[in-house]
Design a protein around this motif. Structure first.
Motif, PDB file in Angstrom:
ATOM      1  N   LEU A   1     -41.105  -6.804  69.220  1.00 49.92           N
ATOM      2  CA  LEU A   1     -40.270  -6.840  68.021  1.00 49.92           C
ATOM      3  C   LEU A   1     -41.121  -6.461  66.813  1.00 49.92           C
ATOM      4  CD1 LEU A   1     -38.275 -10.153  68.558  1.00 49.92           C
ATOM      5  CD2 LEU A   1     -37.435  -7.818  68.770  1.00 49.92           C
ATOM      6  N   PRO A   2     -40.509  -5.834  65.805  1.00 48.40           N
ATOM      7  CA  PRO A   2     -41.280  -5.410  64.634  1.00 48.40           C
ATOM      8  C   PRO A   2     -41.711  -6.586  63.757  1.00 48.40           C
ATOM      9  CG  PRO A   2     -38.953  -4.918  64.323  1.00 48.40           C
ATOM     10  CD  PRO A   2     -39.100  -5.394  65.723  1.00 48.40           C
ATOM     11  N   LEU A   3     -41.044  -7.723  63.899  1.00 52.15           N
ATOM     12  CA  LEU A   3     -41.369  -8.911  63.105  1.00 52.15           C
ATOM     13  C   LEU A   3     -41.206 -10.097  64.049  1.00 52.15           C
ATOM     14  CD1 LEU A   3     -39.315  -8.395  59.816  1.00 52.15           C
ATOM     15  CD2 LEU A   3     -41.797  -8.560  59.979  1.00 52.15           C
TER      16      LEU A   3
ATOM     17  N   LEU B   1     -36.770 -12.383  61.910  1.00 54.41           N
ATOM     18  CA  LEU B   1     -35.630 -11.479  62.099  1.00 54.41           C
ATOM     19  C   LEU B   1     -34.318 -12.258  62.112  1.00 54.41           C
ATOM     20  CD1 LEU B   1     -37.034  -9.022  64.758  1.00 54.41           C
ATOM     21  CD2 LEU B   1     -36.244  -8.439  62.473  1.00 54.41           C
TER      22      LEU B   1
ATOM     23  N   ILE C   1     -33.418 -13.062  58.610  1.00 57.15           N
ATOM     24  CA  ILE C   1     -32.862 -11.882  57.953  1.00 57.15           C
ATOM     25  C   ILE C   1     -31.434 -11.648  58.434  1.00 57.15           C
ATOM     26  CG2 ILE C   1     -33.064  -9.381  57.674  1.00 57.15           C
ATOM     27  CD1 ILE C   1     -36.030  -9.619  57.931  1.00 57.15           C
TER      28      ILE C   1
ATOM     29  N   SER D   1     -30.633  -5.585  62.168  1.00 58.92           N
ATOM     30  CA  SER D   1     -31.307  -6.768  62.693  1.00 58.92           C
ATOM     31  C   SER D   1     -30.711  -7.200  64.025  1.00 58.92           C
ATOM     32  CB  SER D   1     -31.232  -7.904  61.675  1.00 58.92           C
ATOM     33  OG  SER D   1     -31.724  -7.454  60.436  1.00 58.92           O
TER      34      SER D   1
ATOM     35  N   VAL E   1     -31.987  -5.036  66.737  1.00 58.02           N
ATOM     36  CA  VAL E   1     -33.349  -5.304  67.190  1.00 58.02           C
ATOM     37  C   VAL E   1     -33.382  -6.554  68.060  1.00 58.02           C
ATOM     38  CG1 VAL E   1     -35.653  -5.894  66.443  1.00 58.02           C
ATOM     39  CG2 VAL E   1     -34.388  -4.190  65.219  1.00 58.02           C
ATOM     40  N   LEU E   2     -32.656  -7.574  67.631  1.00 61.67           N
ATOM     41  CA  LEU E   2     -32.753  -8.860  68.317  1.00 61.67           C
ATOM     42  C   LEU E   2     -31.975  -8.892  69.627  1.00 61.67           C
ATOM     43  CD1 LEU E   2     -32.541 -11.413  65.417  1.00 61.67           C
ATOM     44  CD2 LEU E   2     -34.330 -11.290  67.136  1.00 61.67           C
TER      45      LEU E   2
END
Lengths: 442, 476
Positions: A17-19, A24, A27, A90, A93-94
């Motif tokens: 994951l980017p964060l 995330l 966010i 978001s 991504v998640l």
């Protein structure tokens, strides 16, 4: 095999994951609430505009009121759309696997959102900017508005269906298109909960909008006073929030049990407590008739904000709970898969062996086998002409052959065009042409 | 493989993305980037004239406002929705690669979103405060300054987004050059910007010229002057657009050779590249003719004919925009993921154990004569449908017939030999991912499709499982 057909377990995306996940999720929850706030206002104001315009057929003051409300939609709808991108990113991504799978299974409905919403917005503008032109034909004017309103009432189903469908991978195999996904449990209770929230929030927003000290209506009312408008909006919020006492429990009780947990229960109850407090405060305000935007009112806003925060978090907890088992299965499958993939690499011939194997063959021949043989046979026509014919043309001219391979021209009318090979290096071309010209074809 | 497969068997998934993306670019360039500066300029002219001739000044201001009304309506509806729509379409078309790219480019896309959002907000402010701005010279001037700032901002938005695109077109580098600034260093970046800026101005000029002729009444006192002003705008930007287009045209093959050698290889690319010159010359000529006649005979422009420059300039931008279609590579993320959504690292496993038994949605473990067609269809769905259809755009049957002769029965052995080497011959295609039995099944399926065309439905209709579409046996 049958097990797999029942509960499909895909492999996960294997990039990190980017964060951190928690960030995330923060966010996601925050940006989603912001997005849905504007969507609520867009939907609620459109319904109210429609409703008051209908009433305006009898009492022109309501037509003016409708017009005042319609003026707010322009900004709210644009904010709603652009603010949707952050939660979309978001959630992508998640919950990549879950969300994209749901999108694919409802694909036509999902992509139809784009032209449909654009069209609904255009009609909304048409309605807004033809208020005077259709002064003599209100019914037609209202009919225009009914189209975007119906669209705004229907389109949330597409989103809700997706958000709901992604939670139930064990039922994906029952789904054949959008309508069957719509029929999964819980879409409708969610919908009514959302609708009531839209009306409640719109009431609250318009209460403040009409209650501003600087508020001056763009078009004059005959009879309605500022306080009347506020009273109406407060009533709306009160009624809509009150109706959540029915829709809320209905939603909670129809939630498929797999995601229900005590923590979810307490978060929801926490939200309900604040909502009840807000209800009591609103009720007292209503009785007192004092519509000032003062500290007491701010307390109402604050309680409802906390409620929304709790509900947004609860929604997220449910999602995490509902997917926990499947996520674990998916992680396990991804892991075994990666190990299997690694093993498969070990089964490949070692680079050294390949090297030795290669060095026994002429590099030009090797290239010919992998790049040319699919189209050229020695003495018969395949896709291209036989090599007996082709190599003869360049017998004394390797440079021209190299040029042809790199960027072939167009020669024989009864053949397709040959593919060029600009990716080959000069050395490779030299090897290749040496082989083509040196080999005995036939 | 892991996602249910959305598939459009006629138009193809790529086309869906391309249509939405091109529409978005045309609106962004023609109704924001190039549009707002010209509207602001007209508003400013109104402000200056207002001091001498009040009525005329007001007419100019009204013209600018009405133009901005059009820009505002379209950018906040179709413009905003196509912006979001690119996402929707791309993640339907290729979820595995977008799902991976979004992890790699989360921050880039977040940045893109923030500038996109600010642009929409600023456009709303600019338009919605217009009526209030006419109350005093002071507030008018402030409004014009805001318009100027917005013009600069939308240009910067474009400059940033072009960089992000440039970076993403070359995602092979994301590991080694982990910074967005890399996008600005892309060899195609400056040529793109030099091309896009004047073309945006030119397209917007043609939009505004047409709209002006419709907005102003025949006897409007400012008509002559307004048409002249807009024509002069187009006339000034047209030669710059010509230079920009030429630099871009000249740079493309050099960039492609360095970056993407394979694109050059396609016949389509050559055809496209040759047509660029003609489209460019034609568009520039039309630009000159229209702006020249508008400038010298401002009262004689026929309104309906003004769609021509609009269409031509959209075509101009669209033709150049197609380059993105040619940025085809076997990989979506260099050496990591192929364009069919499969990981390069997983290939040996698939080639040894079989693609289908590793896939989530096929349900076929061993291929038998009974399920061969079905298996072939599944292999096709997993490994070819991200780029090919059965009988629609870039049809698989047509592609093979083109090689072996239209209408001829396809030869399975030749096809197998081809597919095994297809990544060498057509470097933009990923290697075939399955084992030999799956290759046989795929070829049987394609031959069946040639004889009995059957539509391949996507998950949006048939559900996620790839099971049970074609349970017929090959009959021959």
């Amino acid at each position: 095999m049958n097990m797999i057909m029942q509960i499909p377990v895909p492999k996960d995306i294997s990039l990190p994951l980017p964060l951190p996940g928690g960030v995330l999720m923060g966010i996601l929850i925050f940006s989603f609430l912001l997005h849905i706030l504007f969507i609520n206002l867009m939907l609620g104001s459109t319904i109210l505009t429609f409703w008051f315009q209908l009433k305006g057929l009898k009492d022109s003051d309501y037509d003016v009121l409708a017009r005042e409300i319609a003026a707010t939609i322009t900004v709210n709808k644009s904010m709603g759309v652009v603010l949707g991108v952050a939660p979309l990113l978001s959630i992508n991504v998640l919950y990549t696997i879950y969300f994209y799978s749901a999108n694919a299974m409802t694909g036509y409905a999902w992509i139809s959102i784009v032209p449909w919403v654009a069209l609904a917005f255009l009609l909304l503008y048409l309605h807004k900017y033809t208020w005077d032109r259709f002064a003599g034909n209100r019914s037609f004017h209202i009919a225009i508005l009914s189209l975007p309103m119906l669209s705004f009432l229907v389109i949330p189903f597409i989103f809700l269906t997706n958000i709901n469908l992604m939670l139930f991978p064990e039922r994906w195999n029952e789904v054949h298109g959008f309508l069957s996904a719509l029929a999964l449990p819980n879409v409708f209770p969610r919908y009514f909960h959302f609708l009531a929230a839209s009306l409640a929030l719109t009431g609250l927003f318009l209460f403040i909008y009409f209650g501003r000290k600087t508020y001056t209506p763009a078009h004059a009312f005959n009879r309605l006073q500022q306080a009347d408008l506020q009273q109406m909006m407060l009533n709306l919020t009160l009624g809509a929030t009150g109706s959540q006492l029915i829709f809320g429990p209905l939603l909670f009780l129809t939630l498929p049990s797999k995601g229900v947990s005590w923590s979810l229960f307490f978060v929801i109850v926490g939200g309900v407590v604040f909502a009840l407090a807000a209800l009591v405060l609103m009720w007292r305000m209503q009785v007192s008739g004092n519509m000032a935007i003062n500290r007491r009112f701010m307390l109402i806003v604050a309680s409802l904000t906390v409620t929304v925060g709790f509900m947004g978090t609860g929604r997220h907890i449910y999602r995490e709970n509902a997917l926990r088992t499947h996520k674990e299965l998916m992680a396990a499958r991804t892991k075994t898969h990666q190990e299997a993939a690694k093993k498969a690499h070990e089964n490949l011939p070692l680079p050294k062996e390949t090297q030795e194997l290669l060095s026994t063959i002429n590099p030009g021949q090797e290239l010919f086998q992998s790049h040319c043989a699919v189209c050229h046979a020695a003495a018969t026509r395949l896709v291209g002409p036989p090599m007996t014919e082709a190599s003869a043309i360049y017998a004394a001219n390797p440079e021209a052959l190299k040029k042809w391979i790199k960027a072939p021209g167009r020669k024989r009318p009864d053949y397709p065009q040959m593919t060029g090979f600009p990716q080959l290096t000069d050395q490779q071309l030299t090897d290749l042409s040496a082989y083509v010209l040196g080999n005995k074809w036939n | 493989m892991d996602f249910p497969i959305f598939h459009l068997d006629f138009m193809g998934n790529r086309m869906l993305v391309a249509v939405i993306a091109i529409l978005h670019v045309v609106i962004n360039h023609g109704l924001a980037v190039g549009f707002i500066p010209l509207v602001t300029w007209l508003e400013y002219k109104g402000f200056v004239i207002n001091e001498r001739r009040h009525a005329d000044g007001h007419a100019w201001d009204e013209l600018a406002r009405k133009l901005m009304f059009i820009g505002f309506i379209i950018t906040t509806t179709v413009g905003a929705l196509t912006g979001v729509g690119i996402w929707f379409a791309a993640s339907l078309a290729n979820p595995a690669s977008i799902g991976s790219l979004v992890r790699v480019f989360y921050f880039a896309w977040f940045t893109e979103w923030i500038v996109f959002m600010l642009e929409v907000v600023f456009i709303m402010i600019y338009f919605l405060t217009w009526k209030k701005s006419v109350t005093s010279a002071h507030s008018k001037l402030r409004h014009i300054r805001f318009g100027l700032a917005l013009s600069i901002f939308s240009w910067l938005t474009m400059a940033i987004i072009v960089a992000i695109l440039g970076f993403m077109m070359d995602p092979g580098n994301w590991l080694s050059k982990h910074t967005l600034l890399q996008g600005f260093a892309n060899p195609i970046y400056l040529p793109q910007l030099i091309f896009r800026t004047p073309v945006a101005m030119m397209i917007a000029g043609t939009f505004i010229l047409m709209a002006t002729l419709y907005i102003l009444k025949k006897d409007s006192p400012i008509k002559r002057e307004a048409v002249k002003t807009v024509s002069a705008w187009i006339m000034r930007w047209t030669p710059i657009a010509a230079v920009g287009a030429f630099i871009y045209y000249w740079q493309i093959p050099r960039m492609m050779i360095g970056n993407l050698p394979v694109a050059i290889a396609t016949q389509q690319f050559q055809d496209w590249y040759n047509s660029l010159l003609w489209v460019g010359v034609f568009a520039i000529a039309v630009g000159f003719i229209v702006s020249g006649s508008g400038f010298f005979f401002p009262t004689r422009l026929p309104r309906p004919l003004m769609v021509i420059p609009v269409v031509v300039s959209v075509l101009f931008l669209g033709t150049f925009e197609r380059i993105r279609e040619f940025i085809r590579k076997p990989y979506v993320i260099g050496n990591y993921m192929y364009a069919n959504g499969l990981l390069a690292d997983d290939y040996p496993l698939y080639q040894q154990n079989g693609l289908l038994s590793e896939s989530t949605w096929s349900g076929i473990c061993t291929i038998t004569p009974e399920n061969e067609l079905q298996a072939g269809e599944n292999v096709f769905a997993i490994s070819c449908t991200r780029c090919h259809t059965t009988h629609g755009i870039n049809s698989i049957v047509w592609n093979f017939e083109r090689m072996y002769g239209a209408g001829q029965p396809l030869n399975p052995d030749a096809m197998k030999a081809y597919i095994k080497q297809m990544h060498n011959v057509r470097t933009y295609m990923p290697p075939f991912p399955g084992n030999d039995a799956e290759l046989d099944a795929l070829v049987a399926y394609i031959i069946f499709e040639q004889k009995e065309p059957t539509t391949l439905e996507g998950a949006q209709l048939r559900g996620p499982s790839l099971f049970g579409n074609l349970d017929r046996k090959v009959t021959n």
